[in-house]
Design a protein around this motif. Structure first.
Motif, PDB file in Angstrom:
ATOM      1  N   PRO A 230      -5.097  12.331   0.157  1.00  0.00           N
ATOM      2  CA  PRO A 230      -6.324  12.682  -0.855  1.00  0.00           C
ATOM      3  C   PRO A 230      -6.985  11.227  -1.343  1.00  0.00           C
ATOM      4  O   PRO A 230      -8.234  11.144  -1.248  1.00  0.00           O
ATOM      5  N   ILE A 231      -6.157  10.277  -1.736  1.00  0.00           N
ATOM      6  CA  ILE A 231      -6.397   9.068  -2.298  1.00  0.00           C
ATOM      7  C   ILE A 231      -7.277   8.250  -1.089  1.00  0.00           C
ATOM      8  O   ILE A 231      -8.286   7.678  -1.339  1.00  0.00           O
ATOM      9  N   ALA A 232      -6.619   8.282  -0.053  1.00  0.00           N
ATOM     10  CA  ALA A 232      -7.432   7.682   1.223  1.00  0.00           C
ATOM     11  C   ALA A 232      -8.635   8.184   1.352  1.00  0.00           C
ATOM     12  O   ALA A 232      -9.690   7.738   1.721  1.00  0.00           O
TER      13      ALA A 232
ATOM     14  N   LEU B 138       0.884  -1.190   0.087  1.00  0.00           N
ATOM     15  CA  LEU B 138       0.111  -0.128  -0.172  1.00  0.00           C
ATOM     16  C   LEU B 138       0.995   1.220  -0.201  1.00  0.00           C
ATOM     17  O   LEU B 138       0.547   2.075  -0.783  1.00  0.00           O
ATOM     18  N   GLU B 139       1.890   1.297   0.891  1.00  0.00           N
ATOM     19  CA  GLU B 139       2.893   2.481   0.783  1.00  0.00           C
ATOM     20  C   GLU B 139       3.450   2.733  -0.496  1.00  0.00           C
ATOM     21  O   GLU B 139       3.630   3.953  -0.909  1.00  0.00           O
ATOM     22  N   ASP B 140       3.915   1.656  -1.420  1.00  0.00           N
ATOM     23  CA  ASP B 140       4.455   1.876  -2.531  1.00  0.00           C
ATOM     24  C   ASP B 140       3.210   2.384  -3.639  1.00  0.00           C
ATOM     25  O   ASP B 140       3.768   3.374  -4.305  1.00  0.00           O
ATOM     26  N   ALA B 141       2.202   1.912  -3.374  1.00  0.00           N
ATOM     27  CA  ALA B 141       1.277   2.358  -4.494  1.00  0.00           C
ATOM     28  C   ALA B 141       0.823   3.672  -4.131  1.00  0.00           C
ATOM     29  O   ALA B 141       0.577   4.761  -4.846  1.00  0.00           O
TER      30      ALA B 141
ATOM     31  N   GLU C 230      -8.034  -3.100   0.562  1.00  0.00           N
ATOM     32  CA  GLU C 230      -7.970  -3.516  -0.607  1.00  0.00           C
ATOM     33  C   GLU C 230      -8.278  -2.204  -1.498  1.00  0.00           C
ATOM     34  O   GLU C 230      -8.022  -2.275  -2.641  1.00  0.00           O
ATOM     35  N   LEU C 231      -9.503  -1.739  -1.029  1.00  0.00           N
ATOM     36  CA  LEU C 231     -10.157  -0.643  -1.771  1.00  0.00           C
ATOM     37  C   LEU C 231      -9.086   0.508  -2.125  1.00  0.00           C
ATOM     38  O   LEU C 231      -8.878   1.303  -3.121  1.00  0.00           O
ATOM     39  N   ARG C 232      -8.403   0.916  -0.771  1.00  0.00           N
ATOM     40  CA  ARG C 232      -7.511   1.966  -0.916  1.00  0.00           C
ATOM     41  C   ARG C 232      -6.493   1.453  -2.062  1.00  0.00           C
ATOM     42  O   ARG C 232      -5.806   2.605  -2.594  1.00  0.00           O
ATOM     43  N   LEU C 233      -5.827   0.478  -1.931  1.00  0.00           N
ATOM     44  CA  LEU C 233      -4.852   0.263  -3.052  1.00  0.00           C
ATOM     45  C   LEU C 233      -5.115   0.352  -4.391  1.00  0.00           C
ATOM     46  O   LEU C 233      -4.494   0.790  -5.196  1.00  0.00           O
TER      47      LEU C 233
END
Length: 268
Positions: A116-118, A4-7, A174-177
């Motif tokens: 933002p994406i979160a 998740l951190e890389d994405a 999973e959705l955040r990723l």
């Protein structure tokens, strides 16, 4: 599986690049948003299990006659176009989503925290939890929160084109990723679209002085703000509008988008 951190790092870098592009003076902002709105609407058709694609969506919106109903494809495309047309705010979002009460929209928009994406992923999850088949309002509101978090005045459709149908059933990390991946891919595509449209807009403006038709200036302004334009919508007589479009095609300033002999649409 990608961490998740890389994405998050990848999406952050892509969004930063897009942010810089959106601040350029030579970019036809409204036109870019309209193009991305069409792409988002097309993605929503896939999510809904429909076969409508970009050409069908253009027809559903631009060939409407007074009193006609747009149908599901047209309604989806119009919702996205309305969402990007005005600065992000509760009133503008309700205009795009008239079936959603303003109070409910406000509640969904409050379901956010973090980067933002979160934040966008949280809104997406909140709306889909309440409306399992509400892909359109969920994605519009998620992009609205993303725009607000990034300091953009207008909604820029990014998540829908990058997500897969199965992603909308995911929750939590999973959705955040999935949203990070979608944001990164769509932001980079938007950067490419912006470069293409800036070049095409510059060419249209360069040939505009050659146009002698009365109303040509207003017609050029329409081409610089709308992804597709029907000759009947131009501020000229039917014959003059068709001649102007033919002239612009001959000058390489616009393209005919349908490949048809009748009911044609034109755009950069």
């Amino acid at each position: 599986m990608e961490a998740l951190e890389d994405a998050a790092f990848s999406s952050g870098a892509a969004l930063a690049r897009l942010d810089a592009v959106l601040r350029r003076d030579n970019l036809p902002q409204a036109l870019l948003r309209d193009r991305l709105a069409l792409r988002a609407a097309e993605a929503c058709m896939v999510f809904a299990g429909r076969q409508d694609r970009a050409g069908d969506l253009r027809d559903a919106v631009h060939l409407l006659r007074p009193g006609d109903l747009p149908g599901p494809a047209g309604e989806t495309c119009l919702a996205w176009r309305r969402a990007v047309a005005r600065p992000v705010g509760l009133r503008a979002l309700h205009r795009a989503l008239p079936d959603c009460a303003p109070a409910q929209i406000a509640v969904w928009l409050d379901a956010r925290q973090g980067a933002p994406i979160a934040r966008a992923a949280m809104v997406l999850e909140a709306v889909l939890t309440d409306l399992p088949r509400g892909e359109v309002p969920a994605l519009i509101l998620a992009d609205a929160v993303l725009a607000q978090a990034l300091g953009w005045d207008h909604l820029v459709p990014l998540l829908a084109p990058g997500l897969q149908r199965a992603d909308l059933r995911k929750r939590g990390d999973e959705l955040r990723l999935a949203c990070h991946r979608a944001g990164a891919a769509s932001a980079l595509q938007a950067v490419r679209d912006a470069a293409d449209l800036a070049r095409r807009a510059a060419h249209l403006l360069a040939v505009a002085p050659k146009l002698r038709a009365k109303g040509a200036k207003d017609a050029v302004a329409m081409f610089l703000t709308q992804e597709a334009v029907a000759p009947a919508a131009l501020p000229l007589s039917d014959r003059a509008a068709r001649r102007l479009c033919d002239r612009l095609v001959a000058l390489g300033a616009v393209r005919e988008l349908t490949g048809r002999e009748t009911f044609r649409l034109y755009g950069l």
